[in-house]
Structures are given as structure tokens and as C-alpha cells.
Design a protein around this motif. Structure first.
Motif, PDB file in Angstrom:
ATOM      1  N   GLN A 155       6.927 -14.715 -62.941  1.00 17.25           N
ATOM      2  CA  GLN A 155       7.564 -14.450 -61.650  1.00 17.25           C
ATOM      3  C   GLN A 155       6.724 -13.488 -60.818  1.00 17.25           C
ATOM      4  O   GLN A 155       6.549 -13.694 -59.617  1.00 17.25           O
ATOM      5  N   SER A 156       6.183 -12.473 -61.432  1.00 11.60           N
ATOM      6  CA  SER A 156       5.311 -11.531 -60.720  1.00 11.60           C
ATOM      7  C   SER A 156       4.060 -12.228 -60.206  1.00 11.60           C
ATOM      8  O   SER A 156       3.629 -11.995 -59.078  1.00 11.60           O
ATOM      9  N   SER A 157       3.500 -13.092 -61.030  1.00 13.95           N
ATOM     10  CA  SER A 157       2.305 -13.834 -60.631  1.00 13.95           C
ATOM     11  C   SER A 157       2.602 -14.760 -59.458  1.00 13.95           C
ATOM     12  O   SER A 157       1.817 -14.857 -58.512  1.00 13.95           O
ATOM     13  N   LEU A 158       3.753 -15.410 -59.500  1.00  7.75           N
ATOM     14  CA  LEU A 158       4.139 -16.284 -58.391  1.00  7.75           C
ATOM     15  C   LEU A 158       4.371 -15.491 -57.106  1.00  7.75           C
ATOM     16  O   LEU A 158       3.966 -15.925 -56.023  1.00  7.75           O
ATOM     17  N   SER A 159       5.004 -14.349 -57.225  1.00 10.62           N
ATOM     18  CA  SER A 159       5.242 -13.510 -56.045  1.00 10.62           C
ATOM     19  C   SER A 159       3.922 -13.067 -55.431  1.00 10.62           C
ATOM     20  O   SER A 159       3.754 -13.094 -54.204  1.00 10.62           O
ATOM     21  N   TYR A 160       2.989 -12.668 -56.259  1.00 13.30           N
ATOM     22  CA  TYR A 160       1.674 -12.248 -55.771  1.00 13.30           C
ATOM     23  C   TYR A 160       0.967 -13.412 -55.092  1.00 13.30           C
ATOM     24  O   TYR A 160       0.379 -13.253 -54.022  1.00 13.30           O
ATOM     25  N   THR A 161       1.023 -14.594 -55.716  1.00 11.85           N
ATOM     26  CA  THR A 161       0.373 -15.774 -55.141  1.00 11.85           C
ATOM     27  C   THR A 161       0.986 -16.129 -53.791  1.00 11.85           C
ATOM     28  O   THR A 161       0.264 -16.410 -52.830  1.00 11.85           O
ATOM     29  N   GLN A 162       2.317 -16.081 -53.700  1.00 13.62           N
ATOM     30  CA  GLN A 162       2.978 -16.374 -52.431  1.00 13.62           C
ATOM     31  C   GLN A 162       2.603 -15.341 -51.371  1.00 13.62           C
ATOM     32  O   GLN A 162       2.390 -15.683 -50.206  1.00 13.62           O
ATOM     33  N   PHE A 163       2.504 -14.101 -51.761  1.00 15.23           N
ATOM     34  CA  PHE A 163       2.111 -13.047 -50.824  1.00 15.23           C
ATOM     35  C   PHE A 163       0.706 -13.311 -50.301  1.00 15.23           C
ATOM     36  O   PHE A 163       0.453 -13.223 -49.096  1.00 15.23           O
ATOM     37  N   MET A 164      -0.224 -13.637 -51.195  1.00 15.11           N
ATOM     38  CA  MET A 164      -1.604 -13.877 -50.786  1.00 15.11           C
ATOM     39  C   MET A 164      -1.719 -15.115 -49.896  1.00 15.11           C
ATOM     40  O   MET A 164      -2.478 -15.111 -48.929  1.00 15.11           O
ATOM     41  N   ILE A 165      -0.976 -16.148 -50.207  1.00 14.25           N
ATOM     42  CA  ILE A 165      -0.987 -17.340 -49.359  1.00 14.25           C
ATOM     43  C   ILE A 165      -0.427 -16.988 -47.986  1.00 14.25           C
ATOM     44  O   ILE A 165      -0.962 -17.404 -46.957  1.00 14.25           O
TER      45      ILE A 165
END
Length: 161
Positions: free
Chosen positions: A123-133
Motif C-alpha cells: 500500500q505504501s509503494s502504491l501510494s508513492y507510485t500514485q504520488f509520483m505519477i
């Protein structure tokens, strides 16, 4: 073969399968941290086959306990180890069954904790990825009228320095 010995063998196989699943969960954690998608897919495949084996063993255990309890003349309430322990007269078998039950509970608890931790990591990795996108993709313009409404795009790549 004695039905109780078959139950014990099945429980020992279940302990082995749960231990294997625990090892895979630990391995998955390090792979998640590294971000190796190919290795993650491999682990997920192995976990899937391991859980299928556990389900088969669980069905086998339930059937064996049911047969054992019916053989003792006890109507089936639940096919649980606890029910089996209540009617087990042999102290040695009761000790072995109790020990295996404790091992299984401990393994399941540890697997659950690791899976929760892995889920939080994902979940943390997905949140970071969404933030970067979100930082690199244009946002939708706000709807409105007037001269300032056209310039409401935020895009890091288009920013003037």
C-alpha cells in the motif's frame, strides 16, 4: 492404519505446509523491498500452490476427524482438533495432537502478521507510485469562466524556473 495416526500425519503435513508458506511470506517481504516484480510473481505462484495443498490437507483432516468421531459413536458437531482432544483417551496421542495444534496456531498467527505487514508495504509503494505519477501528469483543468481559469494546470515538467 489407526485413524488417529492418520490424523497426526495429516497435521504434521499441515505444519510443514504452513512453515513453507511462512518462509514464502518472509521471502516476499524482502522481494517487495527490493521491488523485483519477476521474483514477486514467482513467489505468488508458489504461495498459491502452497495454499492449495493446505486446503486439501484441511479437507482431509476434517474427513478423518469426522470418521474418527463417528467411530467413537460421537455425533459430529465440529471436526476440530479441540473436539478430538476432548474424546482422546490416549495421553500420548493427546499430547502430540495438542502440540501440533499449538504449532499450527503459532504459524498461522505469524503468517497473518507478515501478510498484514506485506500488505502495508504494498500500500505504501502504491501510494508513492500514485504520488509520483501525479507529479508528472497534467491535472484536469478546473471548470469555470474567466481569464484565470485557463491557467490552472499543475505540471512539474512545465514549471518555469
Amino acid at each position: 492404519m489407526d485413524p488417529i495416526k492418520l490424523i497426526i500425519q495429516t497435521l504434521e503435513a499441515m505444519v510443514g505446509a504452513h512453515s513453507q508458506l511462512l518462509d514464502l511470506a518472509k521471502e516476499k517481504r524482502s522481494v517487495l523491498v527490493e521491488g523485483d516484480i519477476n521474483q514477486l510473481q514467482n513467489i505468488i505462484y508458489r504461495e498459491s500452490s502452497c495454499t492449495e495443498e493446505i486446503q486439501k490437507l484441511e479437507e482431509q483432516r476434517k474427513a478423518l476427524v469426522k470418521v474418527y468421531l463417528e467411530g467413537k459413536g460421537i455425533p459430529e458437531k465440529d471436526s476440530t482438533i479441540e473436539e478430538l482432544l476432548k474424546v482422546q483417551e490416549n495421553v500420548e496421542h493427546r499430547t502430540v495432537l495438542s502440540g501440533l495444534a499449538k504449532q499450527l496456531r503459532s504459524l498461522i498467527r505469524e503468517i497473518s502478521q507478515l501478510n498484514e505487514s506485506n500488505q502495508q508495504l504494498i500500500q505504501s509503494s502504491l501510494s508513492y507510485t500514485q504520488f509520483m505519477i501525479g507529479m508528472h501528469v497534467r491535472k484536469e483543468p478546473s471548470i469555470g469562466y474567466g481569464p484565470k481559469s485557463k491557467n490552472r494546470y499543475t505540471n512539474l515538467l512545465d514549471a518555469k524556473i
